[in-house]
Design an enzyme around this catalytic site. Structure first.
Site, PDB file in Angstrom:
ATOM      1  N   LYS A  60       3.659   5.247   1.604  1.00  0.00           N
ATOM      2  CA  LYS A  60       2.688   5.247   2.700  1.00  0.00           C
ATOM      3  C   LYS A  60       3.172   6.150   3.833  1.00  0.00           C
ATOM      4  O   LYS A  60       2.414   6.946   4.374  1.00  0.00           O
ATOM      5  CB  LYS A  60       2.538   3.812   3.216  1.00  0.00           C
ATOM      6  CG  LYS A  60       1.299   3.582   4.006  1.00  0.00           C
ATOM      7  CD  LYS A  60       0.144   3.427   3.069  1.00  0.00           C
ATOM      8  CE  LYS A  60      -1.181   3.658   3.709  1.00  0.00           C
ATOM      9  NZ  LYS A  60      -2.224   3.673   2.671  1.00  0.00           N
ATOM     10  N   LYS A  71      -1.239   3.832 -11.771  1.00  0.00           N
ATOM     11  CA  LYS A  71      -1.656   2.454 -12.054  1.00  0.00           C
ATOM     12  C   LYS A  71      -3.091   2.232 -11.577  1.00  0.00           C
ATOM     13  O   LYS A  71      -3.553   2.893 -10.635  1.00  0.00           O
ATOM     14  CB  LYS A  71      -0.697   1.456 -11.402  1.00  0.00           C
ATOM     15  CG  LYS A  71      -0.777   1.432  -9.902  1.00  0.00           C
ATOM     16  CD  LYS A  71       0.065   0.322  -9.286  1.00  0.00           C
ATOM     17  CE  LYS A  71      -0.123   0.389  -7.775  1.00  0.00           C
ATOM     18  NZ  LYS A  71       0.755  -0.413  -6.994  1.00  0.00           N
ATOM     19  N   LYS A  96      -6.745  -0.771  -6.428  1.00  0.00           N
ATOM     20  CA  LYS A  96      -7.965  -0.916  -5.647  1.00  0.00           C
ATOM     21  C   LYS A  96      -7.885  -0.198  -4.307  1.00  0.00           C
ATOM     22  O   LYS A  96      -8.887   0.030  -3.660  1.00  0.00           O
ATOM     23  CB  LYS A  96      -8.302  -2.393  -5.442  1.00  0.00           C
ATOM     24  CG  LYS A  96      -7.245  -3.224  -4.786  1.00  0.00           C
ATOM     25  CD  LYS A  96      -7.656  -4.696  -4.835  1.00  0.00           C
ATOM     26  CE  LYS A  96      -6.571  -5.573  -4.261  1.00  0.00           C
ATOM     27  NZ  LYS A  96      -6.791  -6.990  -4.500  1.00  0.00           N
TER      28      LYS A  96
HETATM   29  P1  AMP Z   1      -2.906  -6.823  -4.944  1.00  0.00           P
HETATM   30  O1  AMP Z   1      -4.284  -6.556  -5.278  1.00  0.00           O
HETATM   31  O2  AMP Z   1      -2.157  -5.596  -4.577  1.00  0.00           O
HETATM   32  O3  AMP Z   1      -2.788  -7.902  -3.920  1.00  0.00           O
HETATM   33  O4  AMP Z   1      -2.211  -7.345  -6.257  1.00  0.00           O
HETATM   34  C1  AMP Z   1      -2.401  -8.623  -6.800  1.00  0.00           C
HETATM   35  C2  AMP Z   1      -1.569  -8.765  -8.056  1.00  0.00           C
HETATM   36  O5  AMP Z   1      -2.028  -7.858  -9.073  1.00  0.00           O
HETATM   37  C3  AMP Z   1      -0.082  -8.453  -7.868  1.00  0.00           C
HETATM   38  O6  AMP Z   1       0.679  -9.421  -8.583  1.00  0.00           O
HETATM   39  C4  AMP Z   1       0.082  -7.085  -8.474  1.00  0.00           C
HETATM   40  O7  AMP Z   1       1.385  -6.847  -8.968  1.00  0.00           O
HETATM   41  C5  AMP Z   1      -0.926  -7.118  -9.601  1.00  0.00           C
HETATM   42  N1  AMP Z   1      -1.406  -5.775  -9.966  1.00  0.00           N
HETATM   43  C6  AMP Z   1      -1.988  -4.877  -9.131  1.00  0.00           C
HETATM   44  N2  AMP Z   1      -2.308  -3.746  -9.800  1.00  0.00           N
HETATM   45  C7  AMP Z   1      -1.919  -3.921 -11.090  1.00  0.00           C
HETATM   46  C8  AMP Z   1      -1.974  -3.117 -12.275  1.00  0.00           C
HETATM   47  N3  AMP Z   1      -2.523  -1.908 -12.285  1.00  0.00           N
HETATM   48  N4  AMP Z   1      -1.486  -3.633 -13.422  1.00  0.00           N
HETATM   49  C9  AMP Z   1      -0.940  -4.869 -13.449  1.00  0.00           C
HETATM   50  N5  AMP Z   1      -0.851  -5.678 -12.371  1.00  0.00           N
HETATM   51  C10 AMP Z   1      -1.339  -5.227 -11.200  1.00  0.00           C
END
Ligand code: AMP
Ligand code: TRP
Length: 330
Positions: free
Chosen positions: A111, A194, A197
Site C-alpha cells: 500500500k 489473487k 475484492k
Molecule cells: P478479507 O475479505 O480481506 O477480509 O478476507 C477474508 C478472508 O478471506 C481472509 O481469511 C482471507 O485470507 C481470505 N481470502 C481473501 N482472498 C482470498 C483468496 N483469493 N483466496 C483464498 N482466501 C482468500
C-alpha cells in the site's frame, strides 16, 4: 473446548476466494471449536469508506456468514465495533508491537508503495495490531484464514509471546489454520494475482457470492487459460490449476475424479461445467441471504455482541492487571 476466531472486512463484495479460503473452513470447524466470527468494520475504515455503504455492507456480510452455514446457535457472530474492548486492547498492544515489525508487513508495504507513504493512514499501518487484539481477546487457539493473512497471524503470535514474557501469562498464543487447498484462489482474469475484492480492475476475475447466473457464466467464459490443452492439475499451469481447484472444492470430487471427468474434453466444457456447478452452489446461498429479515439479523448480532463482550472484558481486565493499569474502578 478450544476456540477459533476469524473475521472478514465488510468492504467490496464477498467472493469465491473468501469462501474457499476462509468461510468454508469456519463452517466446517464450528462444531469442533467454540467459534467467534466477526465482521471487522474497524479494519475497513483504515481505508476511506462511504458511511452508508459501510453500514449496508456490514449487514450484508453478516447475512452471508449465516447463509453459507455459520449457525448462530453454536457460533458467535458479531460486529467488531460493538465490542469496545477491541480498540482498548489495541492501544495496549501498540505498546508491545514494534515499528520495525509493522514496517515489514507486506500488505502495508504494498500500500505504501502504491500510494505515497505519507498518504496511508496511521490506522492502516496499525491494522495488524487491531487484528492481534481481535484474536488475543478471545484466548483463541486457532485462526482459520487464507494464505494472505499468514504474516499478520505470525505478528499476533509474536505480540502474545512478548506480552506474556514481559508481564506474565495473559494470552493464549494462537495457531493459524491455513487450508492446504484453496488458501489462495487466483483471479480468473489474471492467474498471477489473487482473487481480490479491493482491486477494482479485477472485477472480471472475481466471482462474487451474490453474482447472478449471467455474471458467473460470463466471468468463467472469459477466464484466462494457459497454453497446452490437457485438463489436469499442474502447478506450473496456474490458470488451469486454479479453475480445477475451484471445481474440486465446490463439487467435493477428488483430484483424480475431476481429471477423469474432464479427460479428453476441452476448455470450453470445463468453463461451462464450472459455471453450472458454481451457479448451483450460489443459488441456495443467495436465497438464504434474501430470507433473513432485519429483526432476525439484529437479534443475532446483539446476542453475539453480548456473548463476545463478556469474554473480551475478562481478558482485557486481566491484561490491565498484568500491566499495573489500576485506577479507581475494578
Ligand atoms: P478479507 O475479505 O480481506 O477480509 O478476507 C477474508 C478472508 O478471506 C481472509 O481469511 C482471507 O485470507 C481470505 N481470502 C481473501 N482472498 C482470498 C483468496 N483469493 N483466496 C483464498 N482466501 C482468500
Ligand atoms: N485482516 C483479515 C483480512 O483482511 C480480517 C481480520 C481482522 C481477521 N481481524 C481478524 C482474520 C482476526 C482473522 C482473525 O482478511
Amino acid at each position: 473446548m478450544k476456540r477459533i476466531f476469524s473475521g472478514a472486512q465488510p468492504t467490496g463484495n464477498v467472493h469465491l476466494g473468501n469462501y474457499l479460503g476462509a468461510l468454508r473452513n469456519w463452517v466446517a470447524l464450528q462444531r469442533e471449536y467454540e467459534s467467534f466470527f466477526c465482521i471487522v468494520n474497524l479494519h475497513a475504515i483504515t481505508l476511506p469508506q462511504d458511511p452508508k455503504i459501510l453500514a449496508a455492507k456490514t449487514r450484508e456480510l453478516a447475512r452471508i456468514y449465516l447463509s453459507v452455514g455459520i449457525d448462530p446457535n453454536i457460533s458467535t457472530v458479531f460486529v467488531q465495533s460493538d465490542v469496545a474492548e477491541h480498540t482498548e486492547l489495541t492501544w495496549i498492544l501498540n505498546c508491545s508491537a514494534r515499528m520495525g515489525e509493522l514496517e515489514r508487513m507486506t500488505q502495508f508495504k504494498d500500500k505504501a508503495r502504491k500510494q505515497q507513504e505519507e498518504n496511508v493512514s496511521v490506522g492502516y499501518f496499525d491494522y495488524p495490531v487491531l487484528m492481534a487484539s481481535d484474536i488475543l481477546l478471545y484466548q483463541t487457539n486457532l485462526v482459520p484464514v487464507g494464505e494472505d493473512q499468514k504474516q499478520h497471524l505470525e505478528l499476533a503470535r509474536d505480540i502474545a509471546i512478548r506480552f506474556n514474557r514481559d508481564y506474565g501469562q495473559t494470552f493464549v498464543v494462537p495457531e493459524p489454520f491455513i487450508p492446504k487447498v484453496g488458501a489462495r484462489i487466483m483471479s480468473l482474469a489474471d492467474p498471477t494475482k489473487k482473487m481480490s475484492k479491493s482491486d477494482e480492475e479485477s472485477e472480471a476475475g472475481c466471482i462474487m457470492l451474490l453474482d447472478d447466473a449471467d455474471a458467473v457464466r460470463r466471468k468463467f467464459k472469459r477466464a484466462v487459460t494457459d497454453s497446452g490443452t490437457e485438463i489436469r492439475f499442474d502447478e506450473s499451469r496456474r490458470a488451469i490449476n486454479n479453475l480445477l481447484t475451484i471445481y474440486h472444492l465446490l463439487t467435493g470430487k477428488s483430484a483424480a475424479e475431476v481429471e477423469a471427468h474432464f479427460s479428453g474434453k476441452g476448455y470450453a466444457r470445463l468453463k461451462e461445467d464450472l459455471a453450472d456447478v458454481t451457479i448451483g452452489f450460489l443459488k441456495p446461498i443467495q436465497e438464504r441471504v434474501r430470507g433473513i429479515d432485519d429483526d432476525k439479523l439484529d437479534a443475532i448480532l446483539k446476542q453475539g455482541a453480548e456473548k463476545a463482550e463478556a469474554i473480551a472484558r475478562a481478558t482485557l481486565k486481566h491484561a490491565k492487571e498484568s500491566l499495573g493499569l489500576v485506577g479507581a474502578r475494578k
